[in-house]
Design a protein around this motif. Structure first.
Motif, PDB file in Angstrom:
ATOM      1  N   LEU A   1      -3.242   4.805   5.465  1.00 42.15           N
ATOM      2  CA  LEU A   1      -2.275   3.717   5.683  1.00 42.15           C
ATOM      3  C   LEU A   1      -2.241   3.266   7.139  1.00 42.15           C
ATOM      4  CD1 LEU A   1       0.836   4.939   3.635  1.00 42.15           C
ATOM      5  CD2 LEU A   1      -0.866   3.241   2.982  1.00 42.15           C
TER       6      LEU A   1
ATOM      7  N   GLU B   1       0.859  -1.196   0.000  1.00 40.75           N
ATOM      8  CA  GLU B   1       0.000   0.000   0.000  1.00 40.75           C
ATOM      9  C   GLU B   1       0.881   1.227   0.000  1.00 40.75           C
ATOM     10  OE1 GLU B   1      -3.223   0.287   2.961  1.00 40.75           O
ATOM     11  OE2 GLU B   1      -2.657  -1.776   3.467  1.00 40.75           O
TER      12      GLU B   1
ATOM     13  N   LYS C   1       4.454  -0.895   3.608  1.00 37.54           N
ATOM     14  CA  LYS C   1       3.655   0.293   3.272  1.00 37.54           C
ATOM     15  C   LYS C   1       4.614   1.464   3.104  1.00 37.54           C
ATOM     16  CE  LYS C   1      -0.409  -0.988   6.011  1.00 37.54           C
ATOM     17  NZ  LYS C   1      -1.340  -0.502   7.047  1.00 37.54           N
TER      18      LYS C   1
END
Ligand SMILES: NC(=O)CC[C@H](N)C(=O)O
Length: 242
Positions: free
Chosen positions: A197, A105, A126
């Motif tokens: 996130l 992500e 992430k």
């Protein structure tokens, strides 16, 4: 599950994704390498058929949104790139925009912009896009990296609108090797924490070069440094696994 090692041919074909960004430089650096027992052939990848010829892949820096959009408009390419990125047998290296694509992500600033599709190459990574700032905040850092050949010679790491690590999942944390970190004074500031996130881990912000098995990511541009040692590392450790 045990993974059977793949027999590599004498000539190893390393694809460099050539949809946008600094792909030519990566090809030049890879062509200069002479690993023992093998010849490296670097080819540009723009189609599914070209990707299918490769034993390994480099995803260059550039603009992750553009690379992702062109890949998604090329028949079969985006799906095949994601499969390649997730296959533990295949060596894949993402630099800068390539690191963003290799993450699960990504987010930008306060999280208002739509994220780019993550290829989940390391599993559990992430990243923040552009956390080091815009083009004018680009910078270079002379780093001592013990994993490189001739480690007493610093590596000039070049950061251009670079991403930073937001966090690593607990599973990834157990398996990942952190090969280079920035000194604290060069680390970016955290943006306001309203990001989709989730909670960032400030300790991960300094991590600029990660490796897990045959996969690696660097948030900077080794192909602009005039120094082939990170390309050499990728071929020896990730592609050949020596
Ligand atoms: N130099 C680079 O690759 C910059 C990456 C770019 N900021 C992105 O979000 O894709």
């Amino acid at each position: 599950m045990t993974i059977q090692p793949v027999e590599l041919p004498e000539t190893i074909i390393i694809g460099v994704l050539a949809l946008q960004g600094a792909f030519v430089e990566h090809m030049h650096y890879l062509q200069r390498l002479r690993p023992q027992g093998h010849t490296i052939k670097a080819i540009p990848i723009r189609t599914l058929t070209e990707l299918q010829q490769c034993q390994a892949l480099v995803i260059p820096g550039g603009e992750s949104t553009v690379i992702s959009s062109i890949a998604s408009h090329t028949p079969g390419l985006l799906e095949a790139l994601i499969d390649f990125a997730q296959d533990p047998q295949r060596a894949v290296w993402g630099t800068c925009a390539g690191m963003i694509l290799m993450a699960d992500e990504n987010g930008i600033g306060g999280g208002k912009k739509k994220p780019v599709k993550g290829w989940q190459g390391l599993g559990g990574l992430k990243v923040w896009r552009n956390l080091f700032g815009g083009q004018l905040e680009s910078f270079e850092a002379q780093l001592s990296i013990p994993a490189l050949s001739n480690p007493s010679q610093p590596f000039n790491a070049i950061f251009i609108r670079a991403p930073a690590v937001h966090s690593l999942s607990p599973e990834l944390k157990d398996k990942v090797e952190v090969i280079a970190q920035l000194p604290e004074e060069s680390c970016p500031h955290l943006p306001p924490s309203d990001s989709p996130l989730g909670e960032p881990n400030p300790e991960d912000l300094s991590k600029i070069w990660l490796k897990k098995g045959k996969k690696m990511v660097t948030s900077f541009h080794p192909e602009l440094s005039g120094d082939v040692r990170i390309h050499e590392f990728f071929v020896e450790k990730c592609v050949l696994g020596r």
